[in-house]
Write a protein that holds these residues in place. Structure first.
Motif, PDB file in Angstrom:
ATOM      1  N   ASN A 231       5.586  40.600 -25.072  1.00  0.00           N
ATOM      2  CA  ASN A 231       4.706  40.523 -23.810  1.00  0.00           C
ATOM      3  C   ASN A 231       5.179  40.592 -22.420  1.00  0.00           C
ATOM      4  OD1 ASN A 231       2.609  41.146 -25.794  1.00  0.00           O
ATOM      5  ND2 ASN A 231       2.066  38.952 -26.101  1.00  0.00           N
ATOM      6  N   ARG A 232       4.782  41.273 -21.495  1.00  0.00           N
ATOM      7  CA  ARG A 232       5.307  41.384 -20.197  1.00  0.00           C
ATOM      8  C   ARG A 232       4.185  40.277 -19.549  1.00  0.00           C
ATOM      9  NH1 ARG A 232       8.518  45.253 -17.891  1.00  0.00           N
ATOM     10  NH2 ARG A 232       7.881  46.747 -19.700  1.00  0.00           N
ATOM     11  N   ILE A 233       4.825  39.155 -18.980  1.00  0.00           N
ATOM     12  CA  ILE A 233       3.922  38.168 -18.366  1.00  0.00           C
ATOM     13  C   ILE A 233       4.351  37.779 -16.842  1.00  0.00           C
ATOM     14  CG2 ILE A 233       3.196  35.793 -18.629  1.00  0.00           C
ATOM     15  CD1 ILE A 233       2.090  37.578 -20.904  1.00  0.00           C
ATOM     16  N   HIS A 234       3.322  37.484 -16.052  1.00  0.00           N
ATOM     17  CA  HIS A 234       3.667  36.983 -14.892  1.00  0.00           C
ATOM     18  C   HIS A 234       2.730  35.790 -14.637  1.00  0.00           C
ATOM     19  CE1 HIS A 234       4.381  38.112 -10.042  1.00  0.00           C
ATOM     20  NE2 HIS A 234       4.721  36.675 -10.657  1.00  0.00           N
ATOM     21  N   LEU A 235       3.327  34.465 -14.172  1.00  0.00           N
ATOM     22  CA  LEU A 235       2.673  33.371 -13.909  1.00  0.00           C
ATOM     23  C   LEU A 235       3.020  32.919 -12.612  1.00  0.00           C
ATOM     24  CD1 LEU A 235       3.402  31.560 -17.452  1.00  0.00           C
ATOM     25  CD2 LEU A 235       1.428  32.575 -16.583  1.00  0.00           C
ATOM     26  N   ALA A 236       1.838  32.315 -12.139  1.00  0.00           N
ATOM     27  CA  ALA A 236       2.116  31.572 -10.667  1.00  0.00           C
ATOM     28  C   ALA A 236       1.219  30.435 -10.552  1.00  0.00           C
ATOM     29  CB  ALA A 236       1.673  32.855  -9.808  1.00  0.00           C
ATOM     30  N   PRO A 237       1.479  29.478 -11.252  1.00  0.00           N
ATOM     31  CA  PRO A 237       0.754  28.060 -11.216  1.00  0.00           C
ATOM     32  C   PRO A 237       1.300  27.286 -10.025  1.00  0.00           C
ATOM     33  CG  PRO A 237       2.701  27.934 -12.831  1.00  0.00           C
ATOM     34  CD  PRO A 237       2.836  29.246 -12.208  1.00  0.00           C
ATOM     35  N   TRP A 238       0.412  26.448  -9.502  1.00  0.00           N
ATOM     36  CA  TRP A 238       0.532  25.440  -8.780  1.00  0.00           C
ATOM     37  C   TRP A 238      -0.271  24.276  -8.880  1.00  0.00           C
ATOM     38  CZ3 TRP A 238      -3.016  23.213  -5.467  1.00  0.00           C
ATOM     39  CH2 TRP A 238      -4.259  23.973  -5.173  1.00  0.00           C
ATOM     40  N   SER A 239       0.375  23.020  -8.334  1.00  0.00           N
ATOM     41  CA  SER A 239      -0.476  21.735  -8.523  1.00  0.00           C
ATOM     42  C   SER A 239      -0.280  21.119  -7.344  1.00  0.00           C
ATOM     43  CB  SER A 239      -0.215  20.903  -9.902  1.00  0.00           C
ATOM     44  OG  SER A 239       1.037  20.355  -9.607  1.00  0.00           O
ATOM     45  N   ASN A 240      -1.254  19.858  -6.938  1.00  0.00           N
ATOM     46  CA  ASN A 240      -0.969  19.079  -5.941  1.00  0.00           C
ATOM     47  C   ASN A 240      -1.671  17.801  -6.468  1.00  0.00           C
ATOM     48  OD1 ASN A 240      -2.493  18.158  -2.805  1.00  0.00           O
ATOM     49  ND2 ASN A 240      -0.361  18.273  -3.054  1.00  0.00           N
ATOM     50  N   THR A 241      -1.001  16.676  -6.255  1.00  0.00           N
ATOM     51  CA  THR A 241      -1.332  15.525  -6.659  1.00  0.00           C
ATOM     52  C   THR A 241      -1.443  14.299  -5.461  1.00  0.00           C
ATOM     53  OG1 THR A 241      -0.389  15.854  -8.707  1.00  0.00           O
ATOM     54  CG2 THR A 241      -1.136  13.466  -8.335  1.00  0.00           C
ATOM     55  N   GLN A 242      -2.526  13.928  -5.252  1.00  0.00           N
ATOM     56  CA  GLN A 242      -2.348  12.718  -4.055  1.00  0.00           C
ATOM     57  C   GLN A 242      -2.902  11.577  -4.758  1.00  0.00           C
ATOM     58  OE1 GLN A 242      -4.700  14.278  -0.142  1.00  0.00           O
ATOM     59  NE2 GLN A 242      -5.205  15.833  -1.765  1.00  0.00           N
ATOM     60  N   SER A 243      -2.329  10.605  -4.606  1.00  0.00           N
ATOM     61  CA  SER A 243      -2.451   9.228  -5.091  1.00  0.00           C
ATOM     62  C   SER A 243      -2.369   8.087  -3.853  1.00  0.00           C
ATOM     63  CB  SER A 243      -1.645   8.856  -6.079  1.00  0.00           C
ATOM     64  OG  SER A 243      -0.140   8.864  -5.577  1.00  0.00           O
ATOM     65  N   LEU A 244      -3.427   6.981  -4.021  1.00  0.00           N
ATOM     66  CA  LEU A 244      -3.256   5.905  -2.917  1.00  0.00           C
ATOM     67  C   LEU A 244      -3.433   4.661  -3.811  1.00  0.00           C
ATOM     68  CD1 LEU A 244      -3.475   4.720  -0.236  1.00  0.00           C
ATOM     69  CD2 LEU A 244      -5.802   5.057  -0.139  1.00  0.00           C
TER      70      LEU A 244
ATOM     71  N   VAL B 165       0.885  -1.274  -0.011  1.00  0.00           N
ATOM     72  CA  VAL B 165       0.042  -0.322  -0.133  1.00  0.00           C
ATOM     73  C   VAL B 165       0.874   1.382   0.093  1.00  0.00           C
ATOM     74  CG1 VAL B 165      -1.734   1.367   1.254  1.00  0.00           C
ATOM     75  CG2 VAL B 165      -1.688  -1.218   1.274  1.00  0.00           C
ATOM     76  N   THR B 166       0.353   2.423  -0.975  1.00  0.00           N
ATOM     77  CA  THR B 166       1.476   3.476  -1.059  1.00  0.00           C
ATOM     78  C   THR B 166       0.582   4.490  -1.334  1.00  0.00           C
ATOM     79  OG1 THR B 166       3.042   1.951  -2.436  1.00  0.00           O
ATOM     80  CG2 THR B 166       3.555   4.405  -2.338  1.00  0.00           C
ATOM     81  N   TYR B 167       0.899   5.687  -0.329  1.00  0.00           N
ATOM     82  CA  TYR B 167       0.339   7.008  -0.548  1.00  0.00           C
ATOM     83  C   TYR B 167       1.436   7.800  -0.976  1.00  0.00           C
ATOM     84  CZ  TYR B 167      -1.521  11.446   0.626  1.00  0.00           C
ATOM     85  OH  TYR B 167      -2.160  12.568   0.505  1.00  0.00           O
ATOM     86  N   ARG B 168       0.971   8.918  -2.024  1.00  0.00           N
ATOM     87  CA  ARG B 168       2.116   9.748  -2.178  1.00  0.00           C
ATOM     88  C   ARG B 168       1.416  11.171  -2.349  1.00  0.00           C
ATOM     89  NH1 ARG B 168       5.833   9.177  -7.527  1.00  0.00           N
ATOM     90  NH2 ARG B 168       6.870  10.897  -7.359  1.00  0.00           N
ATOM     91  N   ASP B 169       2.105  12.297  -2.122  1.00  0.00           N
ATOM     92  CA  ASP B 169       1.634  13.353  -2.154  1.00  0.00           C
ATOM     93  C   ASP B 169       2.711  14.337  -2.631  1.00  0.00           C
ATOM     94  OD1 ASP B 169      -0.484  15.651  -0.592  1.00  0.00           O
ATOM     95  OD2 ASP B 169       1.515  16.538  -1.179  1.00  0.00           O
TER      96      ASP B 169
END
Length: 294
Positions: A213-226, A184-188
């Motif tokens: 073009n003048r650009i500002h990016l601020a992405p984020w992601s969260n992946t949880q898996s079991l 059994v594996t949990y991952r974040d």
């Protein structure tokens, strides 16, 4: 390994892994929705029951410096508790100027033998990449490149891209007498990035004036898996076969915040990237949530 779903985030440093496995063809049987062409599996380094220390240093083109260190071994006399730490650090320039690239990566894991056949493993990886962002040089309508030095940064000298990844896991494995096992594996996995830069938009090949073009990016992601699965070998018709039974769940959250500011002009016939810096405020952007199980 958790999918790197877009190019906003940096790729992992392979020094933290024991080996790379490639599966050709669709991989949905083991990962839910996947790619039809194949999958790449990165196998983590495990803590060993014998002391081992490895290190390396290198120097290359564009003042490229890299240091690596990997230490593992038992943490008690019975060797039922083991640990491993590994780290790598890159510091270099790139072929365009001015530029820089710095990326530290650290990995740590502990393994606990709860019984002779049951092992609990925990670990985490931290990585942060900072570098000068560049998006290429325009060409004439016939495809001919503009006659400017390859080292010219078509953008601003303050172009920056920063990306952070924190990847953690907990794993419980039991091994059976017949060679089968249950796991059994949990991952974040959490990723974020912050980038502000000038990126090419249009170019007038007669006057040499390019609009950026003048650009500002601020992405984020969260992946949880079991993931939980059981595998066991069995004999049939004089051959050894394997049966795998399991279930998995995955949730992926992704948000992109972005903003744009005043555009800038650059004359490629008289290239200059000393363009004044202006802050760009990011605005709430698009969000995506995907959940799957099988």
């Amino acid at each position: 390994v958790t999918q790197n779903r877009n190019n906003f985030f940096s790729l992992p440093d392979l020094y933290m892994y024991d080996r790379v496995e490639v599966l050709r063809g669709p991989n949905a049987l083991f990962t839910g929705s996947g790619e039809p062409s194949g999958a790449v599996n990165l196998v983590r380094k495990r803590a060993l029951n014998e002391f081992q220390m490895l290190g390396a240093a290198s120097y290359g083109s564009y003042d490229a410096k890299r240091i690596e260190l990997d230490v593992t071994g038992p943490l008690n006399e019975a060797r039922t508790v083991r640990g491993r730490i590994a780290g790598a650090f890159d510091d270099k320039e790139l072929f365009y100027q001015p530029s820089f690239y710095r990326k530290p990566t650290f990995y740590g894991t502990l393994e606990f033998d709860l019984t002779d056949r049951t092992t609990l493993s925990v670990g985490t990886t931290y990585s942060k990449a900072d570098y000068t962002a560049v998006f290429g040089i325009p060409a004439y309508p016939n495809g001919q490149l503009v006659n400017i030095p390859r080292s010219f940064l078509y953008g601003a000298e303050w172009n920056r891209w920063s990306s952070t990844t924190v990847d953690s896991f907990v794993e419980l494995e039991h091994r059976f007498d017949n060679g089968g096992k249950a796991k059994v594996t949990y991952r974040d996995t959490y990723r974020d990035a912050d980038a502000i830069y000038l990126t090419p938009n249009t170019w007038n090949s007669r006057t040499g004036i390019g609009r950026l073009n003048r650009i500002h990016l601020a992405p984020w992601s969260n992946t949880q898996s079991l993931d939980g699965h059981y595998t066991t070998p069995f004999e049939l018709f004089g051959q050894t076969h394997d049966v795998i039974l399991g279930a998995d769940w995955r949730k992926y959250d992704y948000t992109l915040k972005n903003g744009s500011g005043t555009a800038a002009n650059v004359n490629l016939f008289a290239p200059n990237n000393a363009i004044p810096y202006q802050d760009v405020r990011v605005l709430p952007g698009t969000s995506t949530v995907q959940e799957q199980w099988g």
